[in-house]
Design a protein around this motif. Structure first.
Motif, PDB file in Angstrom:
ATOM      1  N   UNK A  80       0.954  -1.412  -0.028  1.00  0.00           N
ATOM      2  CA  UNK A  80      -0.177  -0.001  -0.035  1.00  0.00           C
ATOM      3  C   UNK A  80       0.903   1.219   0.045  1.00  0.00           C
ATOM      4  N   UNK A  81       0.532   2.077  -1.200  1.00  0.00           N
ATOM      5  CA  UNK A  81       1.596   3.012  -1.451  1.00  0.00           C
ATOM      6  C   UNK A  81       1.485   4.282  -0.603  1.00  0.00           C
ATOM      7  N   UNK A  82       2.724   4.803  -0.262  1.00  0.00           N
ATOM      8  CA  UNK A  82       2.569   5.778   0.760  1.00  0.00           C
ATOM      9  C   UNK A  82       2.921   7.168  -0.108  1.00  0.00           C
ATOM     10  N   UNK A  83       2.848   8.315   0.441  1.00  0.00           N
ATOM     11  CA  UNK A  83       3.312   9.582   0.123  1.00  0.00           C
ATOM     12  C   UNK A  83       4.432   9.979   0.507  1.00  0.00           C
ATOM     13  N   UNK A  86      -5.484   3.898  -5.020  1.00  0.00           N
ATOM     14  CA  UNK A  86      -5.898   4.342  -3.620  1.00  0.00           C
ATOM     15  C   UNK A  86      -5.633   3.323  -2.505  1.00  0.00           C
ATOM     16  N   UNK A  87      -5.450   4.068  -1.200  1.00  0.00           N
ATOM     17  CA  UNK A  87      -4.841   2.760  -0.335  1.00  0.00           C
ATOM     18  C   UNK A  87      -4.948   3.578   0.946  1.00  0.00           C
ATOM     19  N   UNK A 137      -5.602  -0.642  -3.745  1.00  0.00           N
ATOM     20  CA  UNK A 137      -6.397  -1.105  -4.928  1.00  0.00           C
ATOM     21  C   UNK A 137      -6.249  -0.131  -5.945  1.00  0.00           C
ATOM     22  N   UNK A 138      -6.349  -0.746  -7.238  1.00  0.00           N
ATOM     23  CA  UNK A 138      -6.254   0.165  -8.243  1.00  0.00           C
ATOM     24  C   UNK A 138      -7.160  -0.271  -9.547  1.00  0.00           C
ATOM     25  N   UNK A 139      -7.381   0.419 -10.400  1.00  0.00           N
ATOM     26  CA  UNK A 139      -8.069   0.267 -11.515  1.00  0.00           C
ATOM     27  C   UNK A 139      -7.242   0.750 -12.915  1.00  0.00           C
ATOM     28  N   UNK A 140      -6.944  -0.108 -13.937  1.00  0.00           N
ATOM     29  CA  UNK A 140      -6.168   0.248 -14.986  1.00  0.00           C
ATOM     30  C   UNK A 140      -6.616   0.023 -16.376  1.00  0.00           C
ATOM     31  N   UNK A 141      -6.066   0.574 -17.375  1.00  0.00           N
ATOM     32  CA  UNK A 141      -6.344   0.417 -18.936  1.00  0.00           C
ATOM     33  C   UNK A 141      -5.076   0.381 -19.451  1.00  0.00           C
ATOM     34  N   UNK A 142      -5.112  -0.335 -20.728  1.00  0.00           N
ATOM     35  CA  UNK A 142      -3.992  -0.482 -21.435  1.00  0.00           C
ATOM     36  C   UNK A 142      -4.050  -2.050 -22.012  1.00  0.00           C
ATOM     37  N   UNK A 150      -1.979   6.673   6.969  1.00  0.00           N
ATOM     38  CA  UNK A 150      -3.383   7.560   6.508  1.00  0.00           C
ATOM     39  C   UNK A 150      -3.638   6.973   5.142  1.00  0.00           C
ATOM     40  N   UNK A 151      -4.646   7.785   4.541  1.00  0.00           N
ATOM     41  CA  UNK A 151      -5.174   7.410   3.132  1.00  0.00           C
ATOM     42  C   UNK A 151      -4.378   8.135   2.152  1.00  0.00           C
ATOM     43  N   UNK A 152      -4.329   7.456   0.818  1.00  0.00           N
ATOM     44  CA  UNK A 152      -3.828   8.174  -0.281  1.00  0.00           C
ATOM     45  C   UNK A 152      -4.340   7.854  -1.563  1.00  0.00           C
ATOM     46  N   UNK A 153      -4.338   8.814  -2.375  1.00  0.00           N
ATOM     47  CA  UNK A 153      -4.810   8.327  -3.878  1.00  0.00           C
ATOM     48  C   UNK A 153      -3.774   8.948  -4.774  1.00  0.00           C
TER      49      UNK A 153
END
Length: 202
Positions: free
Chosen positions: A10-13, A67-68, A83-88, A28-31
């Motif tokens: 879970x990605x962090x800032x 986001x996570x 969690x993530x949503x992607x295209x390609x 904490x939360x991030x996007x």
């Protein structure tokens, strides 16, 4: 996927000021958003006389959002979920036998994963990721063989996701990251990505 083709394929800032403190304060939360290189590949062995394997790969641009939530553990470690949503992804196309062309067309994908890492420097996080990834695809066969119909069907291919990356804190509210990840999905289908991302904490 294989059944359909045979039937007709879970990605962090990490803010700089916080990183210099106890890692437990980095939570904490991030996007964020990400973009980069992606490759889809398929390797299907039909095991039939006169039918060639479907063994193709193509590269292109992948992009998406994520986001996570992250939580600091002690002074130098971090764990999180994302969690993530992607295209390609570009269409994979092959002709197992004369007169029958098989196609796999990626539509969109999502993933859910856990991340753990350590602070190599006060501003730099080194981390690994593992989780679940799935991709929506359209699988089609185009037939010019008498008595064999063309087909088209949407479905899911899913499986294990894993990867590793680096994240660097720019300031108190933003970070950049670069990451390699691999999705090993069913049906002989796989995806590799090298992504660059920007994240914001709130």
């Amino acid at each position: 996927m294989k059944k359909l083709i045979l039937a007709a394929l879970a990605t962090a800032l990490l803010p700089a000021s916080a990183l210099a403190q106890d890692a437990g304060a980095i939570g904490g939360a991030f996007v964020g958003g990400q973009i980069g290189w992606g490759k889809r590949s398929v390797d299907l062995d039909f095991g039939l006389p006169g039918v060639e394997d479907f063994d193709k790969s193509r590269s292109g641009i992948d992009y998406g959002i994520f986001a996570g939530y992250d939580y600091g553990v002690g002074q130098n470690f971090l764990v999180g979920v994302e969690a993530g949503i992607g295209l390609g992804g570009k269409t994979l196309r092959d002709t197992p036998i004369a007169g029958l062309t098989a196609e796999i067309d990626p539509k969109w994908n999502y993933d859910v994963s856990a991340r753990a890492g350590f602070l190599a420097t006060p501003n730099l996080l080194v981390y690994g990721r593992v989780g679940y990834g799935a991709e929506r695809t359209r699988v089609s066969t185009v037939s010019t063989i008498a008595g064999v119909d063309s087909t088209s069907e949407k479905g899911w291919s899913d499986g294990l996701l894993y990867g590793a990356g680096l994240e660097y804190g720019l300031n108190e509210s933003a970070s950049i990251r670069t990451e390699y990840r691999h999705r090993d999905m069913d049906g002989g289908y796989a995806a590799d990505q090298v992504l660059a991302g920007l994240a914001f904490r709130f």
